[in-house]
Scaffold this motif. Structure first.
Motif, mmCIF file in Angstrom:
data_model
loop_
_atom_site.group_PDB
_atom_site.id
_atom_site.type_symbol
_atom_site.label_atom_id
_atom_site.label_comp_id
_atom_site.label_asym_id
_atom_site.label_seq_id
_atom_site.Cartn_x
_atom_site.Cartn_y
_atom_site.Cartn_z
ATOM 1 N N VAL A 63 69.149 -1.838 10.677
ATOM 2 C CA VAL A 63 69.576 -1.204 11.888
ATOM 3 C C VAL A 63 68.594 -1.361 13.048
ATOM 4 O O VAL A 63 68.567 -1.566 13.996
ATOM 5 N N GLU A 64 67.389 -0.865 12.440
ATOM 6 C CA GLU A 64 66.101 -0.764 13.545
ATOM 7 C C GLU A 64 65.850 -2.023 14.039
ATOM 8 O O GLU A 64 65.597 -2.372 15.010
ATOM 9 N N THR A 65 65.951 -3.240 12.830
ATOM 10 C CA THR A 65 65.673 -4.525 13.043
ATOM 11 C C THR A 65 66.680 -5.194 14.170
ATOM 12 O O THR A 65 65.954 -5.855 15.302
ATOM 13 N N ALA A 66 67.955 -4.752 13.991
ATOM 14 C CA ALA A 66 68.871 -5.436 14.885
ATOM 15 C C ALA A 66 68.642 -4.485 16.224
ATOM 16 O O ALA A 66 68.655 -5.400 17.367
ATOM 17 N N GLY A 67 68.432 -3.305 16.225
ATOM 18 C CA GLY A 67 68.072 -2.748 17.731
ATOM 19 C C GLY A 67 66.975 -3.273 18.434
ATOM 20 O O GLY A 67 67.120 -3.691 19.587
ATOM 21 N N ASN A 68 65.800 -3.697 17.495
ATOM 22 C CA ASN A 68 64.667 -4.251 18.149
ATOM 23 C C ASN A 68 65.291 -5.495 18.873
ATOM 24 O O ASN A 68 64.733 -6.084 19.808
ATOM 25 N N THR A 69 65.671 -6.183 17.809
ATOM 26 C CA THR A 69 66.337 -7.552 18.336
ATOM 27 C C THR A 69 67.044 -7.587 19.707
ATOM 28 O O THR A 69 66.824 -8.346 20.572
ATOM 29 N N LEU A 70 67.946 -6.792 19.712
ATOM 30 C CA LEU A 70 68.634 -6.661 21.046
ATOM 31 C C LEU A 70 67.989 -6.416 22.149
ATOM 32 O O LEU A 70 68.004 -7.004 23.285
ATOM 33 N N VAL A 71 66.995 -5.433 21.984
ATOM 34 C CA VAL A 71 65.995 -5.038 23.241
ATOM 35 C C VAL A 71 65.239 -6.323 23.353
ATOM 36 O O VAL A 71 65.041 -6.715 24.596
ATOM 37 N N PHE A 72 64.485 -6.805 22.499
ATOM 38 C CA PHE A 72 63.662 -8.014 22.700
ATOM 39 C C PHE A 72 64.382 -8.927 23.500
ATOM 40 O O PHE A 72 63.895 -9.764 24.276
ATOM 41 N N VAL A 73 65.448 -9.383 22.799
ATOM 42 C CA VAL A 73 66.208 -10.693 23.300
ATOM 43 C C VAL A 73 66.942 -10.360 24.633
ATOM 44 O O VAL A 73 66.464 -11.235 25.479
ATOM 45 N N LEU A 74 67.245 -9.405 24.901
ATOM 46 C CA LEU A 74 68.137 -9.086 26.276
ATOM 47 C C LEU A 74 66.744 -8.988 27.362
ATOM 48 O O LEU A 74 66.895 -9.434 28.487
ATOM 49 N N GLY A 75 65.829 -8.158 26.983
ATOM 50 C CA GLY A 75 64.715 -7.997 27.608
ATOM 51 C C GLY A 75 63.908 -9.048 28.171
ATOM 52 O O GLY A 75 63.769 -9.480 29.482
ATOM 53 N N SER A 76 63.615 -10.150 27.206
ATOM 54 C CA SER A 76 63.140 -11.256 27.424
ATOM 55 C C SER A 76 63.860 -12.092 28.367
ATOM 56 O O SER A 76 63.343 -12.745 29.242
ATOM 57 N N MET A 103 56.676 -3.263 22.190
ATOM 58 C CA MET A 103 58.097 -4.037 22.622
ATOM 59 C C MET A 103 57.883 -4.876 24.320
ATOM 60 O O MET A 103 58.141 -5.818 24.501
ATOM 61 N N PRO A 104 57.425 -3.740 25.324
ATOM 62 C CA PRO A 104 57.260 -4.095 26.392
ATOM 63 C C PRO A 104 56.176 -5.567 26.385
ATOM 64 O O PRO A 104 56.292 -6.511 27.176
ATOM 65 N N LEU A 121 66.233 -15.335 20.610
ATOM 66 C CA LEU A 121 66.858 -15.240 19.419
ATOM 67 C C LEU A 121 66.146 -16.055 18.226
ATOM 68 O O LEU A 121 65.690 -15.522 17.074
ATOM 69 N N ALA A 122 65.949 -17.290 18.585
ATOM 70 C CA ALA A 122 65.196 -18.151 17.547
ATOM 71 C C ALA A 122 63.786 -18.066 17.801
ATOM 72 O O ALA A 122 63.072 -18.513 16.915
#
Lengths: 359, 565
Positions: free
Chosen positions: B57-70, B146-147, B215-216
């Motif tokens: 759950v945490e990983t998916a959340g991080n991924t979402l923030v990381f992917v959309l943010g970047s 994350m930032p 994502l990759a």
């Protein structure tokens, strides 16, 4: 609404050169008339139009639309484009590709914060006027050139501006469609009776559409007048030449009576309509091919004989060149004529058709 | 001719299927298998284990923030730079060309490392310097956050977003904006109602492509995320196969499935939007001249910003690595640091057998791999462009399939594949894996080159009695040189710095440069890392420049024959 332009200057600097796009233009465009700015490309006509609409900022001078000064460098006034309440049809039409016809036309009204039902009513009325009823939901990307042109016109008219500007609106249409659209535009503008400023390099468009024409060259208005005045009675060789096919022959005045001037030219002495010029002006005799009379009476004034050098059949006439002395005279001959290349031919020119212009 | 073509088509379909479809199939079967040795033994246990992991759950959340943010950061910055370049009179416009090309030559892992060197919380150079300057008790920035990850990843994806948005901005018909102004739309309204919506297909295409790439992405999450225990899906997979006691490729495959599905879906949406964008471009009429916005007060600050961005993207990473490679431990540049400078790190790296081995492997993979890859790409591109049959259409779709493959996920698929072949743990596993994953990058420039060659050129050669092979060699290939060069360079540079596929497939003896750099980074051996990284950049640049020079020698005489595009 009347448009008054005083001392308008606009210079561009590129690669170390200064281009005077507008070189101190003074101009009054009368209210509720169709006014055309005519000139070759690069003469500054589009720059002048863009200054009026506010897409370009002049360097010096003043522009007044009605009683409102919209630009003045002295008084430090600049009214931004969106506050000038004008309509405009762009050369590329500038129809927004991500909107349908309705939204394109409704855009000016939406910006005026008009109520929705009022917008719908006005858009429908305008689309009917330009004969695009039922096109409301058509995407802008699925319109033909002529339809885009009408949408552009509808958008320019919908807010009922007092002034509407046209930047070569027919130049992107093919020849046949251009002719039709020109007639329609003449009709639309005639019905509306608003001030229209029309920019074009096409003389036929200018003659057919305008109440008044301003001919421009190198950032200046050379001559101002009605289409007939510009065509038949131009003051300048440049204008006479630009507005239609003309034989231009350097001339010198030798005698003057109360009505006529006698000039000597390379094709002989010619009696012309008298006009007053500055004594230092160099003069040119201007005679349009359609005024050469190839069945002259034996006592006709200005009888001239030459040799047919070239005849090209183009359908409605023979376009031909007649050698008179050192000059080649361009003439339009009856397509049924029995004349052929090498024949001697005599023609005459009525003095009222022989126009003296300054060089 | 027809029969030859169809034989070639089916041969290529077989080869490309083995390269791109096989790993996907193996990934699917693998995700339902008990373990590498019990392949095909159906079980759902891996899916259940992975998708009920509370960490996910945490990983998916991080991924979402990381992917959309970047992706958002890269797209917005690209939009801004494209506007500056195409629509304003900002000076030194060549910088934009440099900005859109040069960062591709700096390997992502090195770019990430250079930021770790600058802004890590314990001894980041910039952090320490700011602490000294303002007398701060603790480091002002932490790149292991994350930032930090979003900023670095966003900068890495900036060039690709720029390359998509800039042409759209350049062909934007300015009268669309001008007409909005005439029709009572103020500057802001014009921006939001006209400019951005008209550019929307390009903006969305850039955004989606960035999402797929982020994502990759593995370099930034591993170098900057893992030290701060910020896991995203790619590092989560990495941890599953490397950091636990028993490497579980089944679980990795199960989690990889969802990334792969997401990635392929996004690429379809991307293709949909890029098709759409053509439609908008065609409407812009002929004869418009792009009006340039005069920057008055904003000119100097915006120009300074451009310089800073160029500096950060191109000069800074190399500068930081250069400095670090000469000092014994991380310190702020001062007299003491300069006095302590030596070649010690360089000597250690050059005498380190694993580093030298990895350099050799990467050079082999880069040069030989790209050559074989280019050859395959030429054949595939030929069939895609010149043979218009259903089979060639199928070949096209399987060739571009790997465009949406996240390296680490497809690495897992290859793992399941190679472990059943003698190729496992050999350099050839990497060799074929690389070609499969980066095949679209080789094919793309060649298809555009083939499109320019008129069919009659080949036909006349055949009429003259030349065989198919001779026709290819004497007529077609010489005309393709520019396409071949750019395809080769793209593949060679990507192979030379490959990381995300390699971390899964590389074994002792088959180390490659990027993996070796990641190891140094995990161990904090910054000096050795920097020296090896600079060697990497040097060889990478040498390959690009060298091949372009060779390509240029072919061009002049041949180019005359080419049909203008």
């Amino acid at each position: 609404m009347q448009i008054t332009i005083t001392g308008l200057k606009k210079h561009y600097h590129s690669e170390g050169k200064t281009i005077r796009a507008l070189d101190g233009v003074n101009l009054t465009i009368e209210a509720n008339k169709i006014f055309t700015l005519l000139g070759p490309s690069g003469c500054g006509k589009t720059t002048l139009l863009r200054c009026i609409v506010g897409l370009e900022t002049p360097d010096e001078g003043e522009i007044k639309i009605g009683d409102t000064i919209v630009w003045s460098n002295e008084k430090n006034i600049y009214v931004p484009t969106e506050k000038r309440e004008l309509g405009m049809v762009f050369q590329t039409y500038a129809i927004w590709p991500h909107m349908n016809v309705f939204n394109n036309v409704a855009y000016p009204l939406q910006n005026m914060k008009m109520p929705k039902d009022e917008i719908a009513k006005r858009v429908a009325k305008t689309l009917k006027f330009v004969q695009l009823e039922g096109f409301e939901n058509r995407p802008a990307t699925r319109l033909s050139g002529g339809q885009q042109q009408r949408v552009a016109l509808a958008r320019a008219l919908v807010a009922e501006p007092k002034v509407i500007l046209f930047d070569e609106p027919l130049s992107n249409l093919d020849a046949k469609l251009r002719e039709e659209t020109r007639k329609e535009l003449r009709m639309f503008l005639g019905e509306l009776g608003i001030t229209a400023v029309y920019v074009t390099h096409d003389r036929v468009e200018a003659l057919a559409l305008s109440d008044m024409i301003g001919v421009m060259r190198a950032g200046n208005i050379v001559e101002l007048g009605t289409p007939k005045k510009i065509y038949f009675d131009a003051d300048h060789q440049f204008v006479a030449d630009f507005i239609g096919r003309a034989n231009l022959i350097p001339a010198k005045v030798t005698e003057e009576t109360s009505e006529h001037s006698l000039v000597t030219t390379a094709i002989g002495s010619v009696v012309c309509q008298k006009r007053s010029f500055d004594p230092s002006d160099e003069l040119t005799l201007c005679i349009r091919p359609e005024f050469l009379d190839f069945k002259p009476a034996s006592d006709a004034i200005n009888r001239i004989t030459g040799v047919v050098e070239q005849m090209v059949f183009v359908g409605e006439v023979y376009e031909s060149e007649i050698r008179v002395g050192t000059e080649l005279i361009f003439a339009k001959l009856d397509p049924q004529t029995t004349l052929k290349e090498g024949d001697h031919v005599t023609f005459s020119m009525k003095p009222e058709h022989c126009l003296l212009v300054s060089r | 001719m027809e029969r030859r073509h169809s034989r070639l088509t089916y041969t290529l379909i077989t080869i490309v299927s083995l390269l791109t479809v096989a790993p996907v199939v193996m990934l699917v079967i693998g995700s339902f298998s008990k373990n590498l040795r019990a392949f095909g033994d159906f079980t759902l246990s891996k899916y259940i284990a992975v998708y009920t992991d509370p960490m996910l759950v945490e990983t998916a959340g991080n991924t979402l923030v990381f992917v959309l943010g970047s992706a958002a950061f890269a797209t917005v910055l690209a939009l801004f730079l494209a506007y500056l370049n195409n629509r304003t009179n900002i000076p030194f416009k060549f910088l934009f060309k440099v900005l859109s090309v040069v960062p591709m030559m700096i390997p992502h892992v090195l770019f990430a490392v250079s930021w770790a060197l600058l802004l890590n919380p314990s001894n980041g150079i910039l952090n320490m310097w700011l602490q000294q300057l303002f007398g701060l008790a603790k480091a002002p920035f932490n790149i292991y956050s994350m930032p930090g990850m979003i900023m670095v990843e966003g900068l890495l994806d900036l060039p690709i977003a720029y390359l998509i948005i800039s042409p759209a901005m350049a062909s934007f018909d300015v009268s669309l904006e001008e007409s909005s102004r005439v029709f009572k739309g103020g500057p802001m309204r014009t921006l939001f109602k006209i400019t951005l919506p008209v550019l929307r297909p390009a903006i969305l295409a850039a955004f989606i492509l960035c999402i797929v790439r982020v994502l990759a992405s593995f370099a930034v999450p591993s170098v900057l995320g893992m030290p701060g225990r910020i896991y995203v899906l790619s590092t989560y997979i990495y941890r599953t196969v490397t950091m636990s006691l028993i490497a579980d490729y089944g679980k990795a495959a199960a989690i990889g499935m969802s990334i792969l599905v997401l990635s392929i879906t996004l690429i379809y949406i991307y293709r949909y939007y890029t098709r759409f964008s053509d439609k908008y471009v065609t409407i812009s009429s002929r004869g418009f001249k792009p009006a340039v916005v005069e920057l008055r007060k904003g000119k100097i600050p915006l120009f300074i910003m451009l310089i800073i961005i160029s500096f950060i993207l191109i000069v800074l990473p190399v500068l930081v690595l250069l400095y670090t490679s000469f000092i014994p431990y991380i310190m702020v540049p001062n007299g003491q640091a300069f006095a302590a400078m030596s070649l010690a790190n360089w000597r250690t790296v050059i005498s380190d057998p694993i580093s030298i081995k990895s350099l050799g492997n990467s050079l082999f993979l880069g040069i030989v791999g790209a050559t074989v890859g280019s050859f395959l790409s030429i054949l595939v591109a030929y069939v895609i462009v010149k043979v218009k049959t259903k089979a060639s259409g199928f070949l096209e779709s399987i060739s571009f399939l790997s465009f949406s493959f996240p390296g680490i996920v497809i690495g897992i698929g290859f793992m399941w594949f190679f472990v059943r072949t003698p190729l496992y743990a050999t350099i050839w596993a990497l060799f074929f894996g690389y070609i499969a994953t980066y095949l679209p990058y080789g094919i793309r420039p060649m298809t555009s080159a083939f499109v320019q060659i008129h069919g009659s050129l080949e036909e006349s050669s055949l009429v003259c009695g030349a065989s198919f092979a001779t026709t290819m060699r004497r007529v077609v290939i010489p005309l393709l040189v520019p396409g071949i060069v750019s395809g080769w360079v793209l593949m060679a540079t990507m192979f030379f710095r490959e990381l995300s596929l390699s971390v899964v497939l590389s074994r002792p003896g088959t180390e490659v440069l990027a993996v070796q750099i990641l190891r140094f980074s995990e161990d904090g051996q910054w000096g050795k890392l920097s020296a090896l990284g600079l060697i990497m950049i040097f060889f990478s640049t040498l390959m690009v420049v060298g091949v372009n020079l060779i390509g240029n020698r072919f061009k002049p005489g041949e180019a005359k024959d080419r049909k203008p595009a």
